[in-house]
Design a protein around this motif. Sequence first.
Motif, short mmCIF file in Angstrom:
data_model
loop_
_atom_site.label_atom_id
_atom_site.label_comp_id
_atom_site.label_asym_id
_atom_site.label_seq_id
_atom_site.Cartn_x
_atom_site.Cartn_y
_atom_site.Cartn_z
N GLU A 7 0.68 -7.78 -7.25
CA GLU A 7 1.17 -8.96 -6.19
C GLU A 7 2.16 -8.46 -5.28
O GLU A 7 2.08 -8.72 -4.26
CB GLU A 7 1.98 -10.08 -7.24
N THR B 72 2.16 -5.13 -4.53
CA THR B 72 1.39 -4.33 -3.49
C THR B 72 0.83 -5.37 -2.55
O THR B 72 0.66 -4.79 -1.27
CB THR B 72 0.30 -3.73 -4.38
N ASN B 73 0.10 -6.30 -2.80
CA ASN B 73 -0.47 -7.20 -1.91
C ASN B 73 0.54 -8.13 -1.04
O ASN B 73 0.20 -8.04 0.26
CB ASN B 73 -1.17 -8.47 -2.47
N GLN B 74 1.89 -8.21 -1.49
CA GLN B 74 2.76 -8.72 -0.47
C GLN B 74 3.22 -7.75 0.48
O GLN B 74 3.42 -8.10 1.68
CB GLN B 74 4.04 -9.20 -1.46
N LYS B 75 3.33 -6.47 0.13
CA LYS B 75 3.80 -5.43 0.82
C LYS B 75 2.63 -5.30 1.88
O LYS B 75 2.89 -5.04 3.00
CB LYS B 75 3.94 -4.09 0.24
N ALA B 76 1.33 -5.27 1.51
CA ALA B 76 0.33 -5.21 2.86
C ALA B 76 0.42 -6.35 3.57
O ALA B 76 -0.04 -6.06 4.69
CB ALA B 76 -0.90 -4.90 1.60
N TYR B 77 0.48 -7.40 2.99
CA TYR B 77 0.68 -8.66 3.91
C TYR B 77 1.80 -8.43 4.61
O TYR B 77 1.53 -8.75 5.97
CB TYR B 77 0.85 -9.76 2.95
N GLU B 78 2.88 -8.09 4.47
CA GLU B 78 3.98 -7.94 5.33
C GLU B 78 3.81 -6.58 6.35
O GLU B 78 4.05 -7.07 7.58
CB GLU B 78 5.39 -7.69 4.60
N ASP B 79 3.02 -5.66 6.07
CA ASP B 79 2.68 -4.47 6.93
C ASP B 79 1.63 -5.48 7.91
O ASP B 79 1.74 -4.96 9.30
CB ASP B 79 2.06 -3.43 6.27
N LEU B 80 0.94 -6.06 7.58
CA LEU B 80 -0.40 -6.38 8.51
C LEU B 80 0.26 -7.49 9.43
O LEU B 80 0.08 -7.49 10.41
CB LEU B 80 -1.30 -7.14 7.63
N LYS B 81 1.40 -8.31 9.03
CA LYS B 81 1.71 -9.25 9.63
C LYS B 81 2.61 -8.81 10.70
O LYS B 81 2.63 -8.94 11.77
CB LYS B 81 2.69 -10.25 8.74
N LYS C 88 0.30 -7.32 13.16
CA LYS C 88 -0.40 -8.28 14.14
C LYS C 88 0.94 -8.85 15.24
O LYS C 88 0.51 -9.17 16.31
CB LYS C 88 -0.79 -9.41 13.16
#
Length: 189
Positions: free
Chosen positions: A113, A115-124, A127
């Motif tokens: 979770e 790792t996924n949160q970090k990936a989401y923040e990076d993607l955000k 974008k």
Amino acid sequence: KDLLESISALKAAVTVLSKHHGGSLLQIPRTHMMSVAATLQYQMRKHASLLEGTLTPSERRVAAAFVQAPQDYFDAAPTFKQSYAPQSGEIFGILGQMKETFEANLAASQKEEQTNQKAYEDLKAAKEEEIAAGQEQVDKKTDELADTDQKLVDAKTDIEDTKASLSADEEFLAMLKEKCSMTDKEWEE
């Protein structure tokens, strides 16, 4: 949340058994034994796929025997069904093993979770940068369009002025030609 509830239930069951683990498990109140058995049965059904590689078939049989008759399971003289029942420590161990499995699974889920949160923040963030760059391009193109529109208006005004000037110059030329031709005629006479 589901694993947290399971871990909490198993901790309670382990706590009940650990209070009596050193002494006689026969002294545990019937309600506590029923509660431990119900918790064990519920968690084994609920998380069967997670426990599949953790519990051996013999541990599953031991747990099933305990669930069927929790109070009789620890009797000094086991019934026919529990004639193969091992010491009370095995149930204690199975519960502990299940709890450890759930805790390890929870830790892995939490790590995933994060790792996924970090990936989401990076993607955000990426974008948002793309959106900002796109907005910057829109602003730049809007400014260029305004400049081009202004140049077009200026060019139209210039062409109107030039046409007016040309018209005046043509009139002057016509008048000058007429004057010249009159002057030529006067000289010829």
